[in-house]
Write a protein that holds these residues in place. Structure first.
Motif, PDB file in Angstrom:
ATOM      1  N   ALA A 127      -5.473  22.531 -15.306  1.00 39.26           N
ATOM      2  CA  ALA A 127      -5.978  22.752 -13.949  1.00 39.26           C
ATOM      3  C   ALA A 127      -5.613  24.138 -13.452  1.00 39.26           C
ATOM      4  CB  ALA A 127      -5.420  21.674 -13.012  1.00 39.26           C
ATOM      5  N   GLY A 128      -4.402  24.576 -13.761  1.00 39.40           N
ATOM      6  CA  GLY A 128      -3.971  25.896 -13.338  1.00 39.40           C
ATOM      7  C   GLY A 128      -4.711  27.020 -14.048  1.00 39.40           C
ATOM      8  N   GLU A 129      -5.011  26.833 -15.314  1.00 43.43           N
ATOM      9  CA  GLU A 129      -5.745  27.850 -16.066  1.00 43.43           C
ATOM     10  C   GLU A 129      -7.110  28.138 -15.442  1.00 43.43           C
ATOM     11  OE1 GLU A 129      -6.018  26.771 -20.163  1.00 43.43           O
ATOM     12  OE2 GLU A 129      -3.856  26.385 -20.315  1.00 43.43           O
ATOM     13  N   PHE A 130      -7.755  27.088 -14.969  1.00 50.97           N
ATOM     14  CA  PHE A 130      -9.079  27.255 -14.366  1.00 50.97           C
ATOM     15  C   PHE A 130      -9.002  27.575 -12.877  1.00 50.97           C
ATOM     16  CE2 PHE A 130     -10.194  24.981 -18.238  1.00 50.97           C
ATOM     17  CZ  PHE A 130     -11.365  25.620 -18.625  1.00 50.97           C
ATOM     18  N   GLY A 131      -7.822  27.445 -12.275  1.00 54.49           N
ATOM     19  CA  GLY A 131      -7.669  27.742 -10.859  1.00 54.49           C
ATOM     20  C   GLY A 131      -8.404  26.787  -9.943  1.00 54.49           C
ATOM     21  N   ILE A 132      -8.441  25.496 -10.325  1.00 57.51           N
ATOM     22  CA  ILE A 132      -9.164  24.550  -9.480  1.00 57.51           C
ATOM     23  C   ILE A 132      -8.389  24.284  -8.193  1.00 57.51           C
ATOM     24  CG2 ILE A 132     -10.254  23.513 -11.497  1.00 57.51           C
ATOM     25  CD1 ILE A 132      -8.496  21.017 -11.052  1.00 57.51           C
ATOM     26  N   ALA A 133      -9.094  23.769  -7.197  1.00 55.42           N
ATOM     27  CA  ALA A 133      -8.560  23.664  -5.839  1.00 55.42           C
ATOM     28  C   ALA A 133      -7.401  22.687  -5.721  1.00 55.42           C
ATOM     29  CB  ALA A 133      -9.668  23.269  -4.865  1.00 55.42           C
ATOM     30  N   TYR A 134      -7.510  21.535  -6.365  1.00 58.48           N
ATOM     31  CA  TYR A 134      -6.472  20.517  -6.199  1.00 58.48           C
ATOM     32  C   TYR A 134      -6.477  19.530  -7.356  1.00 58.48           C
ATOM     33  CZ  TYR A 134     -10.108  17.229  -4.504  1.00 58.48           C
ATOM     34  OH  TYR A 134     -11.228  16.414  -4.394  1.00 58.48           O
ATOM     35  N   VAL A 135      -5.340  18.876  -7.514  1.00 56.31           N
ATOM     36  CA  VAL A 135      -5.209  17.687  -8.345  1.00 56.31           C
ATOM     37  C   VAL A 135      -4.911  16.516  -7.419  1.00 56.31           C
ATOM     38  CG1 VAL A 135      -3.881  16.523 -10.137  1.00 56.31           C
ATOM     39  CG2 VAL A 135      -4.451  18.957 -10.386  1.00 56.31           C
ATOM     40  N   ILE A 187      -7.177  24.416   1.111  1.00 54.69           N
ATOM     41  CA  ILE A 187      -7.132  23.845  -0.235  1.00 54.69           C
ATOM     42  C   ILE A 187      -8.229  24.505  -1.050  1.00 54.69           C
ATOM     43  CG2 ILE A 187      -7.500  21.769  -1.608  1.00 54.69           C
ATOM     44  CD1 ILE A 187      -5.999  20.179   0.411  1.00 54.69           C
ATOM     45  N   GLY A 188      -7.827  25.263  -2.039  1.00 60.02           N
ATOM     46  CA  GLY A 188      -8.802  26.076  -2.754  1.00 60.02           C
ATOM     47  C   GLY A 188      -9.381  27.108  -1.810  1.00 60.02           C
ATOM     48  N   THR A 189     -10.692  27.099  -1.664  1.00 62.25           N
ATOM     49  CA  THR A 189     -11.351  28.005  -0.713  1.00 62.25           C
ATOM     50  C   THR A 189     -11.870  27.262   0.509  1.00 62.25           C
ATOM     51  OG1 THR A 189     -13.507  27.777  -1.822  1.00 62.25           O
ATOM     52  CG2 THR A 189     -12.035  29.532  -2.607  1.00 62.25           C
ATOM     53  N   ASP A 196       6.855  15.478 -10.134  1.00 65.12           N
ATOM     54  CA  ASP A 196       7.647  16.676 -10.394  1.00 65.12           C
ATOM     55  C   ASP A 196       7.153  17.412 -11.635  1.00 65.12           C
ATOM     56  OD1 ASP A 196       9.159  16.191  -8.165  1.00 65.12           O
ATOM     57  OD2 ASP A 196      10.855  15.317  -9.245  1.00 65.12           O
ATOM     58  N   ARG A 197       6.736  16.672 -12.658  1.00 64.08           N
ATOM     59  CA  ARG A 197       6.203  17.311 -13.867  1.00 64.08           C
ATOM     60  C   ARG A 197       4.879  18.006 -13.557  1.00 64.08           C
ATOM     61  NH1 ARG A 197       8.332  15.038 -18.716  1.00 64.08           N
ATOM     62  NH2 ARG A 197       7.093  16.601 -19.855  1.00 64.08           N
ATOM     63  N   LEU A 198       4.074  17.403 -12.724  1.00 66.41           N
ATOM     64  CA  LEU A 198       2.812  18.024 -12.338  1.00 66.41           C
ATOM     65  C   LEU A 198       3.069  19.297 -11.545  1.00 66.41           C
ATOM     66  CD1 LEU A 198      -0.290  17.982 -12.096  1.00 66.41           C
ATOM     67  CD2 LEU A 198      -0.018  16.536 -10.066  1.00 66.41           C
ATOM     68  N   ARG A 199       3.965  19.242 -10.572  1.00 67.04           N
ATOM     69  CA  ARG A 199       4.293  20.411  -9.752  1.00 67.04           C
ATOM     70  C   ARG A 199       4.857  21.548 -10.598  1.00 67.04           C
ATOM     71  NH1 ARG A 199       2.063  21.125  -4.730  1.00 67.04           N
ATOM     72  NH2 ARG A 199       2.979  19.816  -3.102  1.00 67.04           N
ATOM     73  N   ALA A 200       5.589  21.201 -11.655  1.00 63.62           N
ATOM     74  CA  ALA A 200       6.194  22.225 -12.493  1.00 63.62           C
ATOM     75  C   ALA A 200       5.160  23.034 -13.267  1.00 63.62           C
ATOM     76  CB  ALA A 200       7.183  21.590 -13.457  1.00 63.62           C
ATOM     77  N   SER A 201       3.998  22.432 -13.510  1.00 61.80           N
ATOM     78  CA  SER A 201       2.998  23.102 -14.338  1.00 61.80           C
ATOM     79  C   SER A 201       1.764  23.556 -13.564  1.00 61.80           C
ATOM     80  CB  SER A 201       2.546  22.166 -15.466  1.00 61.80           C
ATOM     81  OG  SER A 201       1.890  21.021 -14.949  1.00 61.80           O
ATOM     82  N   TYR A 202       1.663  23.171 -12.304  1.00 63.81           N
ATOM     83  CA  TYR A 202       0.454  23.449 -11.531  1.00 63.81           C
ATOM     84  C   TYR A 202       0.825  23.933 -10.135  1.00 63.81           C
ATOM     85  CZ  TYR A 202      -3.870  22.503  -8.929  1.00 63.81           C
ATOM     86  OH  TYR A 202      -4.981  22.611  -8.121  1.00 63.81           O
ATOM     87  N   ALA A 203       0.346  25.126  -9.780  1.00 68.77           N
ATOM     88  CA  ALA A 203       0.721  25.731  -8.497  1.00 68.77           C
ATOM     89  C   ALA A 203      -0.291  25.460  -7.389  1.00 68.77           C
ATOM     90  CB  ALA A 203       0.880  27.243  -8.671  1.00 68.77           C
ATOM     91  N   GLY A 204      -1.395  24.795  -7.709  1.00 70.74           N
ATOM     92  CA  GLY A 204      -2.399  24.507  -6.692  1.00 70.74           C
ATOM     93  C   GLY A 204      -2.013  23.323  -5.822  1.00 70.74           C
ATOM     94  N   ALA A 205      -2.928  22.923  -4.958  1.00 70.98           N
ATOM     95  CA  ALA A 205      -2.673  21.822  -4.028  1.00 70.98           C
ATOM     96  C   ALA A 205      -2.655  20.486  -4.757  1.00 70.98           C
ATOM     97  CB  ALA A 205      -3.741  21.803  -2.936  1.00 70.98           C
ATOM     98  N   VAL A 206      -1.785  19.597  -4.294  1.00 75.28           N
ATOM     99  CA  VAL A 206      -1.728  18.227  -4.809  1.00 75.28           C
ATOM    100  C   VAL A 206      -2.025  17.276  -3.653  1.00 75.28           C
ATOM    101  CG1 VAL A 206      -0.304  16.422  -5.828  1.00 75.28           C
ATOM    102  CG2 VAL A 206      -0.097  18.780  -6.633  1.00 75.28           C
TER     103      VAL A 206
END
Length: 368
Positions: free
Chosen positions: A261-269, A11-13, A289-299
């Protein structure tokens, strides 16, 4: 048992040995000076075999501290106290993030020398909260008082809040934390700006959802200047209506948060979206589903999960990890109990926020 829940994950690094996350739990065992204690170090070290511990909510500024016995992270004594905790967790093989917190309008004037708390708009929270103890206090539950109408924040107030998150993130690094989680949920100051019911501003921090998310964007930016974005998390609760919260379009809000969150590349939401009624209600219209559609990091999902439902959510791609809060109160060995499908102990909530070691560090491990 539950192979998906107990599989390692990056998750992240941060490499995690399993996907069981200890959710933040305010337990009010700091001293009156908000300095973490050796008792807290023992408590967290007992639970260090999970993938990641997220600390209890930790105040970034005295103006955001409105919970007696909760810890802070804004002076050298607090940094030193937290270092004792993180050293104990690391010695036990664990990993720990500091959850950075400002309560905003939910602080009583009693904690502020009689001054009003601050909020995005002059709207009081719904319900009541614990006041500081009276002079003759000898222990037990604290008096309760209703929330008050806050002072609407000006730009100087906003600038102070943003700067306090950056300073607290720097202090978290000094205190030995492995990363930080920004508390953007549960009706506290970031959530107050995000949700339309509590943000009636007409400036650049109010109105359309992108403006309401401006404070969050600025806070992530200053935190990311102190902590590698791969070690930053964000907790959100877009569908929660507790304490007078509410948003006109929680799905759009979740999507906007995910984009930032995706713009900054943070580890998770860290999404609070209960799958059953409990501490919070199950949402009528989930936003995952809306969150997953806009954010590719870990949830990380949170809300009324057990081992089986957590494993199923991870297997279905609805979560990368799952956090557990209340089950951790009475089960320091929660990871082992869930892995082996052993029964969970019940917590005594009479000691959730009081009692010293009683109801805190004295819950035994499973004895068979």
């Amino acid at each position: 048992m539950h192979p998906h829940l107990f599989a390692p994950v990056l998750i992240g690094t941060l490499d995690l040995p399993n996907r069981v996350i200890m959710a933040p739990l305010t337990r009010a065992r700091s001293g009156p000076d908000q300095v973490p204690t050796a008792l807290m170090a023992q408590y967290y070290a007992q639970r260090a075999d999970c993938g990641l511990i997220v600390s209890e909510a930790t105040a970034v500024d005295p103006l955001g501290m409105g919970w007696y016995g909760a810890p802070g992270l804004y002076n050298p004594e607090m940094v030193a106290g937290w270092r004792v905790v993180t050293d104990a967790v690391h010695a036990a093989g664990g990993r720990m993030f500091a959850q950075l917190w400002h309560m905003g309008r939910l602080v009583l004037p009693d904690y502020l020398g009689g001054d009003l708390p601050i909020g995005p708009s002059a709207i009081a929270g719904e319900g009541e909260t614990m006041a500081p103890p009276p002079p003759d206090y000898t222990g037990g539950f604290l008096p309760m008082k209703p929330y008050v109408v806050p002072r609407e924040m000006d730009q100087a107030d906003i600038d102070r809040v943003v700067a306090s998150y950056g300073a607290a993130a720097r202090n978290a690094v000094a205190a030995g934390f492995d990363g930080v989680e920004i508390h953007g949920a549960n009706g506290y100051i970031i959530d107050q700006f995000l949700q339309s019911k509590t943000n009636l501003r007409s400036d650049g921090y109010g109105g359309e959802v992108s403006n309401r998310a401006r404070l969050l964007r600025e806070i992530i930016e200053v935190v990311a200047a102190q902590v590698n974005p791969g070690r930053i998390g964000l907790r959100i609760s877009p569908t929660s209506e507790r304490k007078g919260m509410g948003d006109e379009d929680p799905g759009a809000l979740a999507e906007t948060i995910g984009q930032i969150a995706g713009e900054f590349g943070i580890a998770y939401v860290h999404l609070i979206e209960p799958i059953a009624a409990g501490f919070m209600e199950k949402p009528r219209h989930p936003v995952m589903d809306r969150l997953r559609a806009s954010y590719a990091g870990a949830v990380i999902q949170n809300g009324s999960f057990d081992a089986a439902t957590a494993d199923a959510f991870i297997a279905a791609g609805q979560a990368d990890a799952v956090s557990f809060g209340r089950p951790y109160i009475a089960n320091p060995d929660l990871v082992e109990r869930m892995r082996e499908d052993r029964p969970l102990a019940a917590a005594n909530f009479d000691y959730a926020y009081v009692g010293g070691g009683c109801g805190y560090t004295d819950y035994p491990r499973y004895a068979g």
